[in-house]
Design a protein around this motif. Structure first.
Motif, PDB file in Angstrom:
ATOM      1  N   GLY A 188      -1.847   6.361 -14.312  1.00  0.00           N
ATOM      2  CA  GLY A 188      -1.144   5.350 -15.088  1.00  0.00           C
ATOM      3  C   GLY A 188      -1.147   4.019 -14.366  1.00  0.00           C
ATOM      4  O   GLY A 188      -1.885   3.810 -13.398  1.00  0.00           O
ATOM      5  N   ALA A 189      -0.317   3.116 -14.845  1.00  0.00           N
ATOM      6  CA  ALA A 189      -0.204   1.787 -14.242  1.00  0.00           C
ATOM      7  C   ALA A 189       1.185   1.614 -13.653  1.00  0.00           C
ATOM      8  O   ALA A 189       2.154   2.211 -14.122  1.00  0.00           O
ATOM      9  CB  ALA A 189      -0.473   0.708 -15.287  1.00  0.00           C
ATOM     10  N   ALA A 190       1.262   0.814 -12.606  1.00  0.00           N
ATOM     11  CA  ALA A 190       2.544   0.516 -11.968  1.00  0.00           C
ATOM     12  C   ALA A 190       2.453  -0.887 -11.385  1.00  0.00           C
ATOM     13  O   ALA A 190       1.401  -1.532 -11.443  1.00  0.00           O
ATOM     14  CB  ALA A 190       2.849   1.538 -10.873  1.00  0.00           C
ATOM     15  N   THR A 191       3.551  -1.369 -10.846  1.00  0.00           N
ATOM     16  CA  THR A 191       3.536  -2.640 -10.127  1.00  0.00           C
ATOM     17  C   THR A 191       3.780  -2.358  -8.652  1.00  0.00           C
ATOM     18  O   THR A 191       4.523  -1.434  -8.304  1.00  0.00           O
ATOM     19  CB  THR A 191       4.606  -3.610 -10.658  1.00  0.00           C
ATOM     20  OG1 THR A 191       5.889  -2.966 -10.622  1.00  0.00           O
ATOM     21  CG2 THR A 191       4.294  -4.028 -12.084  1.00  0.00           C
ATOM     22  N   ALA A 192       3.147  -3.127  -7.809  1.00  0.00           N
ATOM     23  CA  ALA A 192       3.234  -2.899  -6.369  1.00  0.00           C
ATOM     24  C   ALA A 192       4.614  -3.283  -5.845  1.00  0.00           C
ATOM     25  O   ALA A 192       5.059  -4.417  -6.013  1.00  0.00           O
ATOM     26  CB  ALA A 192       2.161  -3.704  -5.651  1.00  0.00           C
ATOM     27  N   THR A 193       5.286  -2.326  -5.217  1.00  0.00           N
ATOM     28  CA  THR A 193       6.554  -2.625  -4.556  1.00  0.00           C
ATOM     29  C   THR A 193       6.257  -3.443  -3.298  1.00  0.00           C
ATOM     30  O   THR A 193       5.122  -3.454  -2.810  1.00  0.00           O
ATOM     31  CB  THR A 193       7.275  -1.331  -4.169  1.00  0.00           C
ATOM     32  OG1 THR A 193       6.430  -0.581  -3.270  1.00  0.00           O
ATOM     33  CG2 THR A 193       7.578  -0.480  -5.397  1.00  0.00           C
ATOM     34  N   PRO A 194       7.248  -4.124  -2.745  1.00  0.00           N
ATOM     35  CA  PRO A 194       6.988  -4.947  -1.556  1.00  0.00           C
ATOM     36  C   PRO A 194       6.368  -4.172  -0.394  1.00  0.00           C
ATOM     37  O   PRO A 194       5.469  -4.684   0.283  1.00  0.00           O
ATOM     38  CB  PRO A 194       8.378  -5.484  -1.198  1.00  0.00           C
ATOM     39  CG  PRO A 194       9.092  -5.555  -2.517  1.00  0.00           C
ATOM     40  CD  PRO A 194       8.619  -4.338  -3.268  1.00  0.00           C
ATOM     41  N   ASP A 195       6.824  -2.926  -0.157  1.00  0.00           N
ATOM     42  CA  ASP A 195       6.270  -2.182   0.978  1.00  0.00           C
ATOM     43  C   ASP A 195       4.830  -1.746   0.714  1.00  0.00           C
ATOM     44  O   ASP A 195       3.970  -1.824   1.603  1.00  0.00           O
ATOM     45  CB  ASP A 195       7.153  -0.978   1.321  1.00  0.00           C
ATOM     46  CG  ASP A 195       7.422  -0.078   0.135  1.00  0.00           C
ATOM     47  OD1 ASP A 195       7.309  -0.544  -1.010  1.00  0.00           O
ATOM     48  OD2 ASP A 195       7.754   1.108   0.348  1.00  0.00           O
ATOM     49  N   ALA A 197       2.749  -3.278  -1.392  1.00  0.00           N
ATOM     50  CA  ALA A 197       1.963  -4.513  -1.420  1.00  0.00           C
ATOM     51  C   ALA A 197       1.618  -4.975  -0.007  1.00  0.00           C
ATOM     52  O   ALA A 197       0.493  -5.422   0.256  1.00  0.00           O
ATOM     53  CB  ALA A 197       2.734  -5.603  -2.161  1.00  0.00           C
ATOM     54  N   GLY A 198       2.570  -4.853   0.904  1.00  0.00           N
ATOM     55  CA  GLY A 198       2.313  -5.261   2.278  1.00  0.00           C
ATOM     56  C   GLY A 198       1.197  -4.452   2.915  1.00  0.00           C
ATOM     57  O   GLY A 198       0.347  -4.994   3.629  1.00  0.00           O
ATOM     58  N   LEU A 199       1.178  -3.150   2.643  1.00  0.00           N
ATOM     59  CA  LEU A 199       0.138  -2.290   3.213  1.00  0.00           C
ATOM     60  C   LEU A 199      -1.226  -2.568   2.586  1.00  0.00           C
ATOM     61  O   LEU A 199      -2.257  -2.517   3.262  1.00  0.00           O
ATOM     62  CB  LEU A 199       0.521  -0.821   3.020  1.00  0.00           C
ATOM     63  CG  LEU A 199       1.719  -0.334   3.841  1.00  0.00           C
ATOM     64  CD1 LEU A 199       2.156   1.049   3.377  1.00  0.00           C
ATOM     65  CD2 LEU A 199       1.373  -0.301   5.331  1.00  0.00           C
ATOM     66  N   LEU A 200      -1.240  -2.850   1.273  1.00  0.00           N
ATOM     67  CA  LEU A 200      -2.505  -3.111   0.581  1.00  0.00           C
ATOM     68  C   LEU A 200      -2.964  -4.561   0.722  1.00  0.00           C
ATOM     69  O   LEU A 200      -4.059  -4.909   0.275  1.00  0.00           O
ATOM     70  CB  LEU A 200      -2.367  -2.768  -0.907  1.00  0.00           C
ATOM     71  CG  LEU A 200      -2.182  -1.287  -1.242  1.00  0.00           C
ATOM     72  CD1 LEU A 200      -2.019  -1.104  -2.753  1.00  0.00           C
ATOM     73  CD2 LEU A 200      -3.354  -0.457  -0.738  1.00  0.00           C
ATOM     74  N   GLU A 201      -2.105  -5.400   1.308  1.00  0.00           N
ATOM     75  CA  GLU A 201      -2.419  -6.815   1.523  1.00  0.00           C
ATOM     76  C   GLU A 201      -2.639  -7.540   0.196  1.00  0.00           C
ATOM     77  O   GLU A 201      -3.611  -8.274  -0.003  1.00  0.00           O
ATOM     78  CB  GLU A 201      -3.643  -6.961   2.439  1.00  0.00           C
ATOM     79  CG  GLU A 201      -3.430  -6.319   3.807  1.00  0.00           C
ATOM     80  CD  GLU A 201      -4.680  -6.314   4.674  1.00  0.00           C
ATOM     81  OE1 GLU A 201      -5.730  -6.818   4.207  1.00  0.00           O
ATOM     82  OE2 GLU A 201      -4.620  -5.801   5.803  1.00  0.00           O
ATOM     83  N   ILE A 202      -1.705  -7.298  -0.740  1.00  0.00           N
ATOM     84  CA  ILE A 202      -1.721  -7.952  -2.044  1.00  0.00           C
ATOM     85  C   ILE A 202      -0.312  -8.474  -2.322  1.00  0.00           C
ATOM     86  O   ILE A 202       0.650  -8.049  -1.668  1.00  0.00           O
ATOM     87  CB  ILE A 202      -2.151  -6.983  -3.171  1.00  0.00           C
ATOM     88  CG1 ILE A 202      -1.199  -5.772  -3.230  1.00  0.00           C
ATOM     89  CG2 ILE A 202      -3.596  -6.529  -2.970  1.00  0.00           C
ATOM     90  CD1 ILE A 202      -1.486  -4.816  -4.376  1.00  0.00           C
ATOM     91  N   PRO A 203      -0.146  -9.377  -3.293  1.00  0.00           N
ATOM     92  CA  PRO A 203       1.201  -9.867  -3.615  1.00  0.00           C
ATOM     93  C   PRO A 203       2.058  -8.764  -4.239  1.00  0.00           C
ATOM     94  O   PRO A 203       1.561  -7.926  -4.994  1.00  0.00           O
ATOM     95  CB  PRO A 203       0.936 -10.992  -4.625  1.00  0.00           C
ATOM     96  CG  PRO A 203      -0.498 -11.367  -4.428  1.00  0.00           C
ATOM     97  CD  PRO A 203      -1.198 -10.111  -4.026  1.00  0.00           C
ATOM     98  N   ALA A 204       3.329  -8.760  -3.941  1.00  0.00           N
ATOM     99  CA  ALA A 204       4.252  -7.807  -4.557  1.00  0.00           C
ATOM    100  C   ALA A 204       4.328  -8.070  -6.056  1.00  0.00           C
ATOM    101  O   ALA A 204       4.265  -9.214  -6.504  1.00  0.00           O
ATOM    102  CB  ALA A 204       5.638  -7.936  -3.928  1.00  0.00           C
ATOM    103  N   GLY A 205       4.435  -7.001  -6.830  1.00  0.00           N
ATOM    104  CA  GLY A 205       4.587  -7.131  -8.271  1.00  0.00           C
ATOM    105  C   GLY A 205       3.304  -7.136  -9.065  1.00  0.00           C
ATOM    106  O   GLY A 205       3.344  -7.087 -10.299  1.00  0.00           O
TER     107      GLY A 205
END
Length: 248
Positions: A188-195, A197-205
């Motif tokens: 499915g789809a989700a939005t990146a949580t801050p933690d 996002a930090g690991l994936l090196e992308i913006p949160a959300g």
């Protein structure tokens, strides 16, 4: 720049798309390079802004480019691809594509199983599980964050295992003597949580691909419930579908 031919059998859109793809395939435009803007394409090829936008949109739809607001359109890194028809480890997939797989242990801790985890692992609510978060890499680039819930009450040998190991499937087999046989998976789809996002090196959300999977070993016993979140520009799932007669 020579304008496109209006007398050609191909539409201006398809001609422009072919030119851009040709530059990408030849290496003239490399990973991370900025593509011509809509205004540049209008000026260089004598097409309308609508045609220029449509060609760039199609490249983005195909996963070849990424758009950065206020900066432009850039050639994206090639996406790794997983075939949904087969059960294989991430490490095997990465090696098959010619990259070096890697794993970084982010955290591990004991937890009490909540309702969803207990249901997925077929254990009692509150039963002890080991939570392991790992960041999976390809050539040192972050690909996805993998959160594993392991029923250490059922499989005590998993409790003191080395989760920095690259392949958990191999670890499961070595530690329990049972072979990983199949899995059940939801995408499915989700939005990146801050933690995450930090690991994936992308913006949160930002939107990310979410995969939830139950791994089962010999005896149809659940050994792992995984929640994984993938980098939006570096990975994709695919499968091939065949028509079958309608049952009557």
């Amino acid at each position: 720049m020579k304008p496109l031919s209006r007398s050609s059998a191909g539409t201006l859109y398809h001609q422009l798309l072919g030119v851009l793809r040709g530059r990408i395939e030849s290496g003239e435009i490399g990973v991370g390079d900025r593509l011509p803007s809509e205004a540049d394409l209008v000026s260089d090829f004598g097409v309308s802004r609508t045609t220029a936008r449509r060609a760039l949109d199609e490249l983005r739809r195909q996963g070849l480019v990424r758009r950065e607001p206020g900066r432009g359109t850039f050639l994206a890194s090639p996406r790794l691809r997983s075939n949904l028809a087969y059960l294989h480890s991430f490490s095997e997939e990465i090696e098959r594509w010619g990259y070096t797989p890697g794993a970084r242990l982010v955290s591990r801790e004991e937890r009490a199983a909540g309702e969803e985890v207990a249901a997925r692992l077929e254990i009692e609510v509150g039963e002890r599980v080991l939570f392991v978060r790992r960041l999976r890499l390809a050539d040192e680039r972050p690909i996805f964050v993998c959160d594993s819930h392991l029923p250490v009450g059922r499989f005590p040998a998993l409790e003191d295992a080395d989760y920095g190991a690259i392949s958990l499937s191999r670890l499961f087999e070595e530690r329990t003597g049972r072979k990983v046989e199949h899995s059940r998976q939801w995408i499915g789809a989700a939005t990146a949580t801050p933690d995450v996002a930090g690991l994936l090196e992308i913006p949160a959300g930002v939107p990310v691909l979410e995969v939830r999977r139950i791994t089962l070993v010999t005896g149809d016993a659940p050994i792992e419930f995984v929640e994984a979140h993938f980098h939006p520009e570096r990975y994709q799932h695919y499968n091939e579908l065949s028509a079958r007669p309608v049952e009557v």
